[in-house]
Design a protein around this motif. Structure first.
Motif, PDB file in Angstrom:
ATOM      1  N   LEU A 361       0.846  -1.182   0.000  1.00 48.34           N
ATOM      2  CA  LEU A 361       0.000   0.000   0.000  1.00 48.34           C
ATOM      3  C   LEU A 361       0.887   1.239   0.000  1.00 48.34           C
ATOM      4  O   LEU A 361       1.925   1.281   0.690  1.00 48.34           O
ATOM      5  N   GLU A 362       0.487   2.228  -0.783  1.00 50.62           N
ATOM      6  CA  GLU A 362       1.208   3.499  -0.816  1.00 50.62           C
ATOM      7  C   GLU A 362       0.191   4.626  -0.700  1.00 50.62           C
ATOM      8  O   GLU A 362      -0.611   4.849  -1.615  1.00 50.62           O
ATOM      9  N   ALA A 363       0.228   5.312   0.443  1.00 52.00           N
ATOM     10  CA  ALA A 363      -0.741   6.376   0.726  1.00 52.00           C
ATOM     11  C   ALA A 363      -0.258   7.677   0.103  1.00 52.00           C
ATOM     12  O   ALA A 363       0.236   8.580   0.791  1.00 52.00           O
ATOM     13  N   LEU A 371      -1.509   0.573  -4.970  1.00 57.61           N
ATOM     14  CA  LEU A 371      -0.950  -0.737  -4.657  1.00 57.61           C
ATOM     15  C   LEU A 371       0.269  -0.902  -5.540  1.00 57.61           C
ATOM     16  O   LEU A 371       0.173  -0.787  -6.775  1.00 57.61           O
ATOM     17  N   ALA A 372       1.416  -1.175  -4.919  1.00 62.89           N
ATOM     18  CA  ALA A 372       2.677  -1.235  -5.669  1.00 62.89           C
ATOM     19  C   ALA A 372       3.383  -2.550  -5.403  1.00 62.89           C
ATOM     20  O   ALA A 372       3.421  -3.031  -4.266  1.00 62.89           O
ATOM     21  N   SER A 395      -3.976  -0.843  -7.947  1.00 55.95           N
ATOM     22  CA  SER A 395      -2.714  -1.191  -8.610  1.00 55.95           C
ATOM     23  C   SER A 395      -2.656  -0.618 -10.023  1.00 55.95           C
ATOM     24  O   SER A 395      -3.688  -0.268 -10.608  1.00 55.95           O
ATOM     25  N   PRO A 396      -1.473  -0.573 -10.615  1.00 59.28           N
ATOM     26  CA  PRO A 396      -1.370  -0.313 -12.050  1.00 59.28           C
ATOM     27  C   PRO A 396      -1.986  -1.493 -12.815  1.00 59.28           C
ATOM     28  O   PRO A 396      -2.208  -2.571 -12.249  1.00 59.28           O
ATOM     29  N   PRO A 397      -2.249  -1.335 -14.096  1.00 57.97           N
ATOM     30  CA  PRO A 397      -2.763  -2.472 -14.876  1.00 57.97           C
ATOM     31  C   PRO A 397      -1.814  -3.661 -14.818  1.00 57.97           C
ATOM     32  O   PRO A 397      -0.586  -3.499 -14.854  1.00 57.97           O
ATOM     33  N   LEU A 398      -2.374  -4.855 -14.726  1.00 55.51           N
ATOM     34  CA  LEU A 398      -1.558  -6.070 -14.691  1.00 55.51           C
ATOM     35  C   LEU A 398      -0.808  -6.224 -16.015  1.00 55.51           C
ATOM     36  O   LEU A 398      -1.384  -6.047 -17.095  1.00 55.51           O
ATOM     37  N   GLU A 399       0.451  -6.602 -15.917  1.00 59.95           N
ATOM     38  CA  GLU A 399       1.271  -6.752 -17.122  1.00 59.95           C
ATOM     39  C   GLU A 399       1.082  -8.112 -17.783  1.00 59.95           C
ATOM     40  O   GLU A 399       1.469  -8.296 -18.940  1.00 59.95           O
ATOM     41  N   LEU A 506      -5.991  -4.388  -9.666  1.00 62.47           N
ATOM     42  CA  LEU A 506      -6.397  -4.866  -8.350  1.00 62.47           C
ATOM     43  C   LEU A 506      -6.699  -3.681  -7.455  1.00 62.47           C
ATOM     44  O   LEU A 506      -6.160  -2.582  -7.653  1.00 62.47           O
ATOM     45  N   ALA A 507      -7.537  -3.920  -6.445  1.00 63.61           N
ATOM     46  CA  ALA A 507      -7.866  -2.850  -5.504  1.00 63.61           C
ATOM     47  C   ALA A 507      -8.112  -3.429  -4.120  1.00 63.61           C
ATOM     48  O   ALA A 507      -8.568  -4.570  -3.980  1.00 63.61           O
TER      49      ALA A 507
END
Length: 572
Positions: A361-363, A371-372, A395-399, A506-507
Motif C-alpha cells: 500500500l502506498e498512501a 498498490l505497488a 494497482s497499475p494495470p496487470l502486465e 487490483l484494488a
C-alpha cells in the motif's frame, strides 16, 4: 418409495424427536440424513417461495425425473436419491417443527440428539448400517459438529457450504459481532416453525400445522421462554470461550471421510469452515470442492449431483468407481463477466504452485492511493472517518494474465483517534474500462472478490495456529488502543479465486464499516441484496458504539510501516 411421517426417535433423556423417512420398498440400504430446525413438514416451494421460484425459473429442467413435490429447503430430494438406492431421513431438531423441547441452535444438546438419531438410523432393519450426512448451510454446520462426536454408524458426509467455527465464521468476524444475519435469519427461518408456533405453515403431507400437533401450541411468551436468543447470546460473549467452542468443530476428532463443498462467494458465513475443514481435520480421506453461484443453486445441478452420488456410492455402498483415486481438490475457476466455470483438479490446498506475493500500500498524498509491487521507500499516511468514509488502494494495470487462488491476508499499520477501531477489508478488481469484477454470491448478486475483518483490540495472534497467509487471532483478551499510537495489525481475508486478463487492476478497500455500494435506484427496498455484503452486516450499536468506533483511522505505508496485501498468485 415408502414414506413414513412423524416417526418417533427417542433420545437418551426420554424426549422424542420426529422424523420423516423415505425409503425403497424392500431391502437394506444406506441412509442420508439431516437434522435441523427448518421444519420437515415445510415444503421448499412454500416456505422458501422466492428461492424456489428463482431455481425452477432459472433451471426449468432441474432434478430430471423428480416431481420436486417432496423437497425441503437445503436437503436432498428423496425422489432422486431413493431410486438411487438410498434412504432419506429428515429429523426435526429439538424444539423445532414436530419435535418438542427447548430450541437451542447449534447447542451441544442438539448435536447429542443428532448422534442419537444417527445411531438409531444405523440400526434399523431397513438400514445397511452405513449413515451418510448431506445438506446445505445449517445441515452442513451440524455435520462438522456431530462428526466431532464420532458416532459409530456415521460413514461419510458432504457438508455443503458449512461454517465450522461459531466465533470466527458465524458470530464475530475478527471480533466484530455479525448481527444482521441472526436478526434476519433466526425469526424468519427458525422461530417461524418453532415447535408450538401457531403461525407456522401447514404441513401438506400430514394436513396438520408444521409446528404441531395443535395440542402443543404455545403463546408468544411461552415460545420466547422456550428458545434461545442468538443475538443476545453473542452480544454477551465478546471473547472466544467454551460457549463458542462447544458450538464449533473439533478438527482433531473429525475423522470420517468427507467432501467439503465451498462457495467462492459466501463471505460472512460459510466458506471459511469448508477450507479450514480440508486443511485442519484429522480425516485421512477428504476432498475439497469449490463452486460459484447462489447458496441453493449448485447443490441441485446435474454435475454436482453426479459428484455427490459417486462419493456416496463409494463410501456407503462400496462401489469401486474410482472416487478414492479422485484428486483431493476440485476447483471451478472464475473469470470476469462470464457464467462459464471450468473444472480444474489439484493435489492440495493451498495450491502447490502458489507464489505468495506482497503488493504494498502506498498512501500517496498527491494522487489516488496505490498498490505497488515494490515497497515504497518513503513513509506516508492517509486518514478517514471510520463510520463514514473509506480508502481504496489501486494497482497499475496487470502486465500479464494473472490467477489469484487461495487465502489472502493484509498487514496494516494503523492508528485510531479513539481506544479501538474496526477494519473492514475488501479485495476487488476492475477491468480496463473500470468495470468492477463481481460475482453472484450465496445471497448477494454482486459480491466482491474477497472480504476480511478485524477489531484492533483483538489483534493478538495465536502463533501456534497462524500462517503467513492466514493469521489466526486468539480472541481471548481485549487490548485497548492508545489513541494516536501506530499498531501492526494482521487481517485474515477469506479465500478466493479469479483469473484476470492482462490490463485489469487490483484494488483493496479499507473502511470502518461494512462494504456497501450505493443503493441501486431500481431496488429501493432491497438494500442488502445487491450492495456487496448481503445480510452479513455488523451494525449493532451495542457492539459498535459510535464514540469508540466512529473516530479517525489512519493507515501508514512505506519505510518503517510497510502495509501490504499478501496475494496467492498461481504460477503457470
Amino acid at each position: 418409495m415408502i414414506i413414513e411421517r412423524d416417526v418417533p426417535i427417542s433420545m437418551d433423556d426420554g424426549l422424542v424427536l420426529r422424523a420423516d423417512v423415505f425409503r425403497p420398498d424392500s431391502g437394506a440400504h444406506p441412509v442420508i440424513m439431516t437434522l435441523g430446525p427448518y421444519g420437515k413438514g415445510v415444503p421448499y416451494r412454500v416456505g422458501f417461495k422466492p428461492q424456489w421460484d428463482w431455481l425452477i425459473s432459472t433451471y426449468p429442467d432441474v432434478l430430471p425425473g423428480s416431481s420436486r413435490e417432496y423437497m425441503n429447503w437445503e436437503t436432498v430430494d428423496p425422489e432422486i436419491w431413493v431410486p438411487w438406492g438410498y434412504i432419506c431421513i429428515r429429523v426435526d431438531s429439538r424444539g423445532a417443527g414436530r419435535s418438542p423441547g427447548y430450541l437451542d441452535v447449534f447447542s451441544p444438546r442438539e448435536i447429542k440428539d443428532y448422534y442419537e438419531a444417527i445411531e438409531w438410523a444405523g440400526t434399523q432393519p431397513w438400514s445397511n448400517g452405513k449413515v451418510g450426512l448431506s445438506g446445505i448451510s445449517y445441515y452442513a454446520i451440524t455435520q462438522w459438529l456431530v462428526a466431532s462426536l464420532q458416532p459409530p454408524h456415521l460413514t461419510a458426509m458432504i457438508p455443503w457450504e458449512g461454517a465450522a467455527d461459531c466465533y470466527r465464521d458465524i458470530a464475530r468476524h475478527g471480533g466484530i459481532q455479525s448481527n444482521a444475519f441472526f436478526e434476519a435469519w433466526y425469526p424468519r427461518q427458525v422461530v417461524s416453525v418453532q415447535h408450538g408456533n401457531p403461525k407456522a405453515v401447514l404441513d401438506p403431507w400430514m394436513n396438520e400445522i408444521a409446528s404441531g400437533p395443535e395440542s402443543d401450541l404455545l403463546s408468544d411468551e411461552e415460545l420466547k421462554n422456550n428458545r434461545c436468543d442468538p443475538v443476545q447470546d453473542v452480544l454477551a460473549r465478546p471473547l472466544d470461550s467454551q460457549w463458542y467452542r462447544s458450538r464449533s468443530a473439533d478438527w482433531s476428532k473429525v475423522t470420517v471421510p468427507f467432501l467439503s463443498a465451498a462457495s467462492w462467494a459466501g463471505f460472512g458465513l460459510h466458506p471459511r469452515g469448508n477450507f479450514e475443514a480440508f486443511t485442519q481435520a484429522a480425516s485421512k480421506q477428504k476432498w475439497l470442492e469449490c463452486h460459484p453461484g447462489r447458496h441453493e443453486e449448485w447443490f441441485y445441478l446435474n454435475e454436482p449431483m453426479a459428484m455427490q452420488k459417486r462419493f456416496f456410492d463409494h463410501f456407503l455402498k462400496g462401489v469401486d468407481n474410482g472416487w478414492d483415486r479422485e484428486a483431493p481438490v476440485l476447483l471451478h475457476l472464475r473469470r470476469p463477466f462470464t457464467d462459464k466455470f471450468e473444472l480444474r483438479k489439484e493435489p492440495s490446498w493451498p495450491l502447490p504452485n502458489t507464489k505468495w506475493t506482497r503488493i504494498y500500500l502506498e498512501a500517496n498524498q498527491s494522487s489516488s492511493p496505490l498498490l505497488a509491487w515494490e515497497k515504497p521507500s518513503k513513509s506516508s499516511s492517509l486518514s478517514y472517518m471510520a463510520m463514514e468514509e473509506s480508502l481504496t488502494f489501486t494497482s497499475p494495470p496487470l502486465e500479464h494474465d494473472t490467477e489469484i487462488t487461495g487465502p489472502l491476508a493484509a498487514k496494516l499499520f494503523a492508528s485510531s483517534s479513539t481506544e479501538d477501531m474496526d477494519l473492514f477489508v475488501t479485495f476487488q478488481a476492475f477491468s480496463p474500462e473500470n468495470r468492477e469484477v463481481d460475482f453472484q454470491g450465496t445471497v448477494d448478486p454482486h459480491t466482491p472478490l474477497a472480504q476480511g475483518w478485524l477489531r484492533a483490540s483483538h489483534r493478538k495472534l495465536d502463533t501456534s495456529k497462524s500462517l503467513p497467509y492466514r493469521p489466526y487471532h486468539s480472541h481471548d483478551e481485549v487490548l485497548p488502543l492508545d489513541p494516536g499510537r501506530v499498531y501492526e495489525l494482521d487481517v485474515e481475508i477469506w479465500p478466493t479465486n479469479i483469473l484476470l486478463p492482462k490490463g485489469y487492476r487490483l484494488a483493496l478497500q479499507i473502511s470502518g464499516k461494512d462494504f456497501e455500494r450505493p443503493l441501486p435506484p431500481d431496488k429501493p427496498n432491497e438494500a442488502w441484496i445487491s450492495r456487496g455484503s448481503g445480510p452479513f452486516l455488523h451494525t449493532l450499536p451495542a457492539d459498535r458504539p459510535n464514540e469508540v468506533f466512529g473516530g479517525w483511522t489512519t493507515i501508514f505505508t512505506g519505510a518503517e510501516s510497510p502495509s501490504f496485501l499478501m496475494l496467492p498468485i498461481i504460477q503457470a
